[in-house]
Motif scaffolding. Structure first.
Motif, PDB file in Angstrom:
ATOM      1  N   TRP A 159       0.827  -1.212   0.000  1.00 45.25           N
ATOM      2  CA  TRP A 159       0.000   0.000   0.000  1.00 45.25           C
ATOM      3  C   TRP A 159       0.854   1.252   0.000  1.00 45.25           C
ATOM      4  O   TRP A 159       0.419   2.301  -0.460  1.00 45.25           O
ATOM      5  CB  TRP A 159      -0.928  -0.021   1.220  1.00 45.25           C
ATOM      6  N   TRP A 182      -9.719   7.679  -0.413  1.00 42.60           N
ATOM      7  CA  TRP A 182      -8.776   6.767   0.245  1.00 42.60           C
ATOM      8  C   TRP A 182      -8.214   7.377   1.518  1.00 42.60           C
ATOM      9  O   TRP A 182      -7.996   6.664   2.505  1.00 42.60           O
ATOM     10  CB  TRP A 182      -7.645   6.425  -0.718  1.00 42.60           C
ATOM     11  N   GLN A 231      -0.841   0.373   8.809  1.00 43.39           N
ATOM     12  CA  GLN A 231      -1.201   0.425   7.385  1.00 43.39           C
ATOM     13  C   GLN A 231      -2.176   1.543   7.031  1.00 43.39           C
ATOM     14  O   GLN A 231      -1.946   2.298   6.070  1.00 43.39           O
ATOM     15  CB  GLN A 231      -1.761  -0.937   6.973  1.00 43.39           C
ATOM     16  N   LEU A 271      -1.707   4.811   4.421  1.00 41.20           N
ATOM     17  CA  LEU A 271      -2.654   5.065   3.330  1.00 41.20           C
ATOM     18  C   LEU A 271      -3.163   6.502   3.375  1.00 41.20           C
ATOM     19  O   LEU A 271      -3.193   7.196   2.343  1.00 41.20           O
ATOM     20  CB  LEU A 271      -3.829   4.087   3.423  1.00 41.20           C
ATOM     21  N   ASP A 284      -1.492  -2.652  -5.564  1.00 37.05           N
ATOM     22  CA  ASP A 284      -2.577  -2.370  -4.620  1.00 37.05           C
ATOM     23  C   ASP A 284      -3.383  -3.630  -4.337  1.00 37.05           C
ATOM     24  O   ASP A 284      -3.732  -3.925  -3.191  1.00 37.05           O
ATOM     25  CB  ASP A 284      -3.482  -1.276  -5.183  1.00 37.05           C
ATOM     26  N   GLY A 293      -1.551  -5.784  -2.041  1.00 28.51           N
ATOM     27  CA  GLY A 293      -1.676  -5.296  -0.672  1.00 28.51           C
ATOM     28  C   GLY A 293      -2.970  -5.757  -0.029  1.00 28.51           C
ATOM     29  O   GLY A 293      -2.998  -6.160   1.141  1.00 28.51           O
ATOM     30  N   ASP A 294      -4.054  -5.695  -0.797  1.00 23.72           N
ATOM     31  CA  ASP A 294      -5.345  -6.181  -0.288  1.00 23.72           C
ATOM     32  C   ASP A 294      -5.290  -7.679  -0.009  1.00 23.72           C
ATOM     33  O   ASP A 294      -5.809  -8.158   1.009  1.00 23.72           O
ATOM     34  CB  ASP A 294      -6.453  -5.887  -1.304  1.00 23.72           C
ATOM     35  N   TYR A 346     -11.001  -5.805   3.054  1.00 25.73           N
ATOM     36  CA  TYR A 346      -9.922  -5.976   2.073  1.00 25.73           C
ATOM     37  C   TYR A 346     -10.393  -6.730   0.832  1.00 25.73           C
ATOM     38  O   TYR A 346      -9.916  -6.487  -0.273  1.00 25.73           O
ATOM     39  CB  TYR A 346      -8.747  -6.706   2.722  1.00 25.73           C
TER      40      TYR A 346
END
Length: 292
Positions: A18, A46, A69, A73, A169, A172-173, A194
């Motif tokens: 992220w 975001w 995290q 973000l 991305d 990351g999820d 997520y």
């Protein structure tokens, strides 16, 4: 299942992904001195998504990586968001900071207050505020990606992001989602947060393949056939044999939207590069005409 080491490692990888996804975009904007193709709405959504996500992950006592995290973000999204105003709206540095810094402090204050309140609510076995935080964070993350779906629907192409960005991305999820699985207790809402964004990014990949990659492949194929035809005619095409003057540049309107490079475009086609060169020539005072 309770595997704290795996949860921390996977959560850290998710947090790194992220971070990595937005840092290159910030650097690209700085080097090019523009944020063309970037959606400021997506960045602000975001940034705000990090607030309820941070509250949820902290109150639910997730591993330290998943608690940090959301803060990463929010910070990087705010930096990218204000770059849109600095470069595209030509705001001064002072005006940009005067907007971004107070917004950052407001977000931080709201998150701290909500963490305190929701911990008290959890001690009293009141669960709905925490559920609301999970739903709100998932909704804001999804809304940021859905902004691109609207853009895709309008222009019939994927603009403003690269597929490398999407892949990082989405990774990351995915890592964050798996990290939740290794928590002490299985958290369904954490999986939903997520998983929702991961599914939407997969959809963007599919749209990119249909609207960007397939036309790119077709254009490469046609260009290869045209080159072979020219070589078969002795190096001169019929159009060149009938005129001694230079071939005029195609009009701006003839360049398709999907041929134009975005702020971090992966598929830079020749037509898009020609258009960029024409804009640069105009900016330097050079006309695009081929005659006197």
């Amino acid at each position: 299942m309770d595997v704290p080491v795996a949860a921390n490692v996977l959560g850290t990888v998710g947090a790194v992904c992220w971070s990595v996804q937005l840092i290159p975009q910030i650097v690209i904007n700085y080097r090019r001195h523009n944020a063309v193709g970037l959606q400021p709405t997506m960045m602000m959504l975001w940034a705000w998504a990090g607030v309820p996500l941070g509250v949820y992950n902290i109150v639910k006592d997730f591993n330290i990586a998943l608690r940090i995290q959301p803060q990463i973000l929010t910070l990087l999204s705010l930096v990218t968001w204000i770059q849109c105003y600095y470069y595209e709206k030509h705001w001064s540095v002072l005006r940009s900071l005067a907007l971004a810094v107070p917004v950052a402090f407001i977000m931080g204050g709201i998150q701290v207050a909500l963490v305190i309140v929701l911990r008290i609510a959890q001690d009293r076995n009141i669960q709905w505020p925490l559920i609301f935080m999970a739903v709100l964070s998932a909704t804001l993350l999804a809304a940021g990606v859905l902004r691109h779906y609207l853009d895709i629907y309008i222009h019939r192409t994927v603009r403003g992001i690269s597929f490398l960005f999407v892949g990082i991305d989405a990774a990351g999820d995915l890592f964050s989602l798996v990290s939740v699985l290794f928590q002490r207790e299985l958290d369904v809402l954490g999986l939903v947060i997520y998983g929702t964004e991961l599914i939407l990014w997969i959809g963007v990949f599919a749209c990119g393949g249909y609207y960007n990659f397939l036309p790119w492949v077709r254009s490469r194929s046609k260009r290869g056939k045209a080159t072979n035809n020219v070589a078969g005619d002795g190096g001169l095409s019929p159009a060149c044999s009938r005129t001694s003057g230079p071939v005029p540049m195609p009009p701006v309107e003839s360049v398709a939207m999907h041929d134009m490079p975005s702020s971090t475009s992966v598929f830079r086609t020749p037509s898009g590069e020609v258009e960029v060169m024409r804009h640069r020539s105009r900016g330097n005072g050079v006309t695009g005409s081929s005659g006197p």
